[in-house]
Design an enzyme around this catalytic site. Structure first.
Site, mmCIF file in Angstrom:
data_model
loop_
_atom_site.group_PDB
_atom_site.id
_atom_site.type_symbol
_atom_site.label_atom_id
_atom_site.label_comp_id
_atom_site.label_asym_id
_atom_site.label_seq_id
_atom_site.Cartn_x
_atom_site.Cartn_y
_atom_site.Cartn_z
ATOM 1 N N LYS A 1 0.834 -1.207 0.000
ATOM 2 C CA LYS A 1 0.000 0.000 0.000
ATOM 3 C C LYS A 1 0.870 1.259 0.000
ATOM 4 O O LYS A 1 2.029 1.230 0.418
ATOM 5 C CB LYS A 1 -0.944 -0.007 1.194
ATOM 6 C CG LYS A 1 -0.278 0.062 2.544
ATOM 7 C CD LYS A 1 -1.309 -0.023 3.677
ATOM 8 C CE LYS A 1 -2.267 1.131 3.634
ATOM 9 N NZ LYS A 1 -3.220 1.110 4.771
ATOM 10 N N ASN B 1 3.976 6.657 -7.665
ATOM 11 C CA ASN B 1 2.597 6.969 -8.012
ATOM 12 C C ASN B 1 2.440 8.468 -8.217
ATOM 13 O O ASN B 1 2.326 9.228 -7.257
ATOM 14 C CB ASN B 1 1.679 6.467 -6.898
ATOM 15 C CG ASN B 1 0.213 6.695 -7.198
ATOM 16 O OD1 ASN B 1 -0.144 7.243 -8.247
ATOM 17 N ND2 ASN B 1 -0.643 6.282 -6.294
ATOM 18 N N CYS C 1 -2.386 9.578 -8.341
ATOM 19 C CA CYS C 1 -3.475 9.314 -7.411
ATOM 20 C C CYS C 1 -4.520 10.427 -7.468
ATOM 21 O O CYS C 1 -4.200 11.591 -7.234
ATOM 22 C CB CYS C 1 -2.947 9.168 -5.989
ATOM 23 S SG CYS C 1 -4.259 8.774 -4.802
ATOM 24 N N LYS D 1 3.860 5.060 -12.172
ATOM 25 C CA LYS D 1 2.446 4.736 -12.385
ATOM 26 C C LYS D 1 1.722 5.928 -12.996
ATOM 27 O O LYS D 1 1.721 7.024 -12.432
ATOM 28 C CB LYS D 1 1.792 4.336 -11.068
ATOM 29 C CG LYS D 1 0.399 3.732 -11.229
ATOM 30 C CD LYS D 1 -0.079 3.125 -9.919
ATOM 31 C CE LYS D 1 -1.378 2.371 -10.102
ATOM 32 N NZ LYS D 1 -1.809 1.720 -8.831
ATOM 33 N N ASN E 1 -3.841 3.890 -13.572
ATOM 34 C CA ASN E 1 -4.403 4.118 -12.256
ATOM 35 C C ASN E 1 -5.912 4.303 -12.434
ATOM 36 O O ASN E 1 -6.437 4.222 -13.550
ATOM 37 C CB ASN E 1 -3.757 5.349 -11.607
ATOM 38 C CG ASN E 1 -3.785 5.295 -10.087
ATOM 39 O OD1 ASN E 1 -4.697 4.727 -9.496
ATOM 40 N ND2 ASN E 1 -2.797 5.893 -9.459
#
EC number: 1.3.1.14
Length: 301
Positions: free
Chosen positions: A45, A125, A128, A163, A190
């Site tokens: 996570k 990432n 998000c 990502k 994503n």
């Protein structure tokens, strides 16, 4: 049995099946259901520089053939990860990968993770949609992507996966920027930005109004974007978005993905990762392939 191994930069996966960040905890939560060492890579996570409570409840909602989430990167911060989580996962014999969702400070977090011997890669990432600062802002322009990837590349010496967000006009432009700035691989997609409404209460279902949509419904979009990006870059592409079984995984690989990630399906079947790996092997044997590499990008168009 066919050879299922693939390489993502310097990272060798025993098979192309990985877990998507935010859907598999830190791996340990699933060890009663599945042999973790049979998974090619486990992306834990999201980890941020500081403790984050995440967004207020409600922050998840079911949708037709999918779900919305607005968890908001809830975690106890990178120092807690290093002191408490890392000792529990470092000896699991698969690729344990940290999702660097460090919207406050990508670079400091990546530098700390770089020092952990048994974390061979991070997934950066930059896409998000569920945080107010940073997050997707970096991932929606080539300039923003390039800026953060270069900064992280300067401090992170292992395999760097970036990502990508689907909430852009041209995802190939962002992918090329990530590659040019030092990414070893890109993963996509994503979640898509969506919302749900409670008609009786005349209010949004999620506390944040909008959230990230995942699940089977997003697969055609994800598949199209993976196909486009795989033709646009020379680094490995990791495909995700609506993969619910082995056939979906094979389709992504035919479209150009070197590896795939399973997300929402983990909530439905905790053992889905191993079932998908076995299904890929069966497909290869039925079609006379000796290696999974033979089907990567083998789509006839």
């Amino acid at each position: 049995m066919a050879d299922l191994s693939v390489n993502i930069g310097n990272l060798k996966l025993c098979n192309p099946v990985m877990t998507a960040s935010g859907t598999f905890g830190y791996g340990k939560e699933y060890e009663d259901f599945v042999d973790l060492e049979k998974i090619g890579g486990i992306i834990v996570k999201g980890t941020t520089l500081h403790h984050r409570e995440g967004n207020p409840y409600p922050r998840m909602a079911e949708t037709p053939m999918g779900m919305l989430n607005a968890v908001g990167l809830q975690n106890k911060g990178v120092d807690y990860f290093v002191e408490h989580i890392y000792p529990q996962i470092k000896d699991i014999h698969t690729n344990m990968i940290v999702s660097g969702s460090a919207v406050e400070d990508y670079v400091k977090t990546a530098g700390i993770i770089n020092e952990l011997d048994h974390i061979p890669a991070i997934e950066l990432n930059i896409s998000c949609p569920n945080v107010k600062q940073g997050g997707m802002a970096f991932g929606v322009s080539a300039c923003g992507c390039s800026e953060v990837v270069k900064a992280v590349r300067n401090v992170y010496k292992k395999t760097l996966i970036v990502k990508l967000s689907p909430n852009v006009t041209d995802i190939t432009e962002i992918a090329r920027a990530a590659e040019a700035s030092g990414a070893d691989s890109v993963s996509l997609i994503n979640t898509l930005l969506g919302m749900a409404v409670d008609a009786e209460k005349r209010r949004p279902v999620l506390s944040t109004i909008t959230g990230g949509m995942s699940g089977a419904a997003v697969k055609p979009i994800a598949l199209r974007m993976v196909w486009q990006v795989a033709k646009a870059v020379n680094i490995p592409v990791i495909g995700l978005g609506g993969i619910m079984g082995w056939k979906d995984a094979v389709e992504f690989m035919l479209a150009g993905a070197t590896a795939i990630q399973i997300g929402t399906a983990n909530f439905i079947d905790p053992a889905i990762t191993v079932k998908v790996s076995e299904g890929i092997n069966d497909y290869l044997e039925r079609h006379g392939y000796t290696s999974v590499k033979d089907i990567i990008g083998a789509l006839e168009v």
